[in-house]
Write an enzyme that holds these catalytic residues in place. Structure first.
Site, PDB file in Angstrom:
ATOM      1  N   HIS A  81      40.844  34.491  45.849  1.00  0.00           N
ATOM      2  CA  HIS A  81      41.981  35.153  45.191  1.00  0.00           C
ATOM      3  C   HIS A  81      42.530  34.283  44.064  1.00  0.00           C
ATOM      4  O   HIS A  81      42.843  34.783  42.967  1.00  0.00           O
ATOM      5  CB  HIS A  81      43.088  35.429  46.212  1.00  0.00           C
ATOM      6  CG  HIS A  81      42.813  36.579  47.121  1.00  0.00           C
ATOM      7  ND1 HIS A  81      42.760  37.883  46.677  1.00  0.00           N
ATOM      8  CD2 HIS A  81      42.574  36.626  48.455  1.00  0.00           C
ATOM      9  CE1 HIS A  81      42.491  38.688  47.702  1.00  0.00           C
ATOM     10  NE2 HIS A  81      42.366  37.940  48.785  1.00  0.00           N
ATOM     11  N   THR A 131      41.215  33.111  50.400  1.00  0.00           N
ATOM     12  CA  THR A 131      42.390  32.751  49.604  1.00  0.00           C
ATOM     13  C   THR A 131      41.975  32.006  48.345  1.00  0.00           C
ATOM     14  O   THR A 131      42.525  32.231  47.257  1.00  0.00           O
ATOM     15  CB  THR A 131      43.353  31.880  50.432  1.00  0.00           C
ATOM     16  OG1 THR A 131      43.781  32.623  51.574  1.00  0.00           O
ATOM     17  CG2 THR A 131      44.568  31.474  49.613  1.00  0.00           C
TER      18      THR A 131
END
Length: 343
Positions: A44, A41
């Site tokens: 990202h 995450t």
């Protein structure tokens, strides 16, 4: 204090000095971060992809996987005290919605996530609600305690059903898939097959105890699984977020078997539910987060008893100031879990 931030909209992070938190809410805890690990995450957000652009509101201190020491508590805090070593459940529940009141805080209707919806843990000190802190056993090294959150993903995905004596297929041997191999073996799975295309991850899957590793770009996964098992696997653990892996994985599941899905596909996918799931009587579980705090207790016991060895998953522990090296490793997929050391 030093912190890694998404300072502005756009790719990249910056490390800079920010003010140390001075004021705690009644149920807040100030934690000195001693270890923090990098998650997909975070990558990202670093890349500033479509999801990040729709969710992240800079400036924001990023990061959510951590182990640290309690240094100050709010006036109403009762569950931890100064000096306690803690890790954090990163899904912060509201504690009053229907899900929270019925034992499903991990899917709280008003969920916030550390390092996504509020300042995170890539910093020297972080304010974290006592509700989500877990006092981990003293036998667990800080490096491993910092990855208890993704380890919990592996546990939740694998143990949503009984694996005892079952044949298991894991599609995707990223860090959570690697952890799931060990969890499945510890839970009594009779056979663990792993599907992976990356050479480093194939090597690591074998090191983490997979009985058989199949590269679907070189072998027909479905034919191979049925040759090995005759009837197919009992359970699919889908960790890749790849449509082809899901489709082939479901075809590998025996009639009446089960599939536990953790991988994120990033949007709509087109699969034939009639032939893959409904007409074959497959039970499908959608997995997000960790059950609070059932999963954490299992994680603690598996690590404390050394039934799972995360040294086979944590490949790099690097100084906090060298965080850019950690993201380079993650972006180039040259690692397992990367832990930042703030001591």
């Amino acid at each position: 204090m030093k912190a890694i931030l998404k300072e502005n909209a756009g790719p990249g992070f910056i490390m800079k000095e920010v003010d140390k938190p001075q004021k705690l809410g009644p149920r807040d805890v100030l934690v000195k971060i001693r270890r923090a690990s990098i998650c997909g995450t975070d990558v990202h957000i670093y890349k500033w992809d479509e999801w990040s652009q729709s969710r992240i509101k800079p400036p924001l201190i990023v990061g959510h996987e951590m182990a640290g020491e309690v240094v100050e508590v709010g006036e109403a805090v009762t569950q931890v005290k100064v000096g306690d070593l803690v890790s954090a459940e990163t899904h912060i529940p509201c504690e009053h919605c229907y899900q929270c009141k019925t034992g499903r805080m991990h899917v709280c209707k008003n969920l916030e996530i550390l390092g996504v919806d509020r300042n995170g843990v890539f910093t020297e000190y972080a304010v974290i609600p006592e509700t989500v802190l877990w006092k981990f056993s003293k036998e667990i090294p800080l490096d491993f305690a910092s990855v208890m959150e993704p380890f919990g993903n592996a546990i939740h995905t694998a143990l949503v059903t009984d694996l005892t004596g079952k044949k298991v297929l894991i599609t995707g041997a990223g860090p959570i898939g690697l952890m799931a191999i060990q969890v499945a073996k510890a839970a009594g799975a009779s056979l663990v097959i792993t599907s992976e295309v990356d050479p480093l991850r194939i090597k690591m899957a074998k090191e983490n105890g997979a009985d058989i590793v199949i590269d679907p770009t070189k072998q027909d996964l479905i034919k191979s699984v049925y040759t090995i098992t005759e009837d197919g696997v009992d359970i699919l653990l889908e960790m890749s977020g790849n449509k082809k892996a899901l489709e082939d994985g479901l075809k590998c599941v025996t009639m009446g078997g089960e599939a536990s899905l953790l991988g994120i596909f990033g949007g709509s996918i087109d699969i034939n539910l009639d032939s893959l799931v409904i007409m074959r009587g497959i039970t499908v579980y959608g997995i997000t987060g960790r059950r609070m705090f059932d999963t954490w207790k299992v994680a603690d016991e598996l690590l404390k008893s050394k039934k799972v060895d995360l040294s086979k998953v944590v490949t790099h522990v690097i100084p906090f100031d060298e965080w850019e090296k950690g993201f380079e490793l993650m972006l180039n997929k040259k690692c397992g879990k990367v832990v930042l050391n703030l001591d």
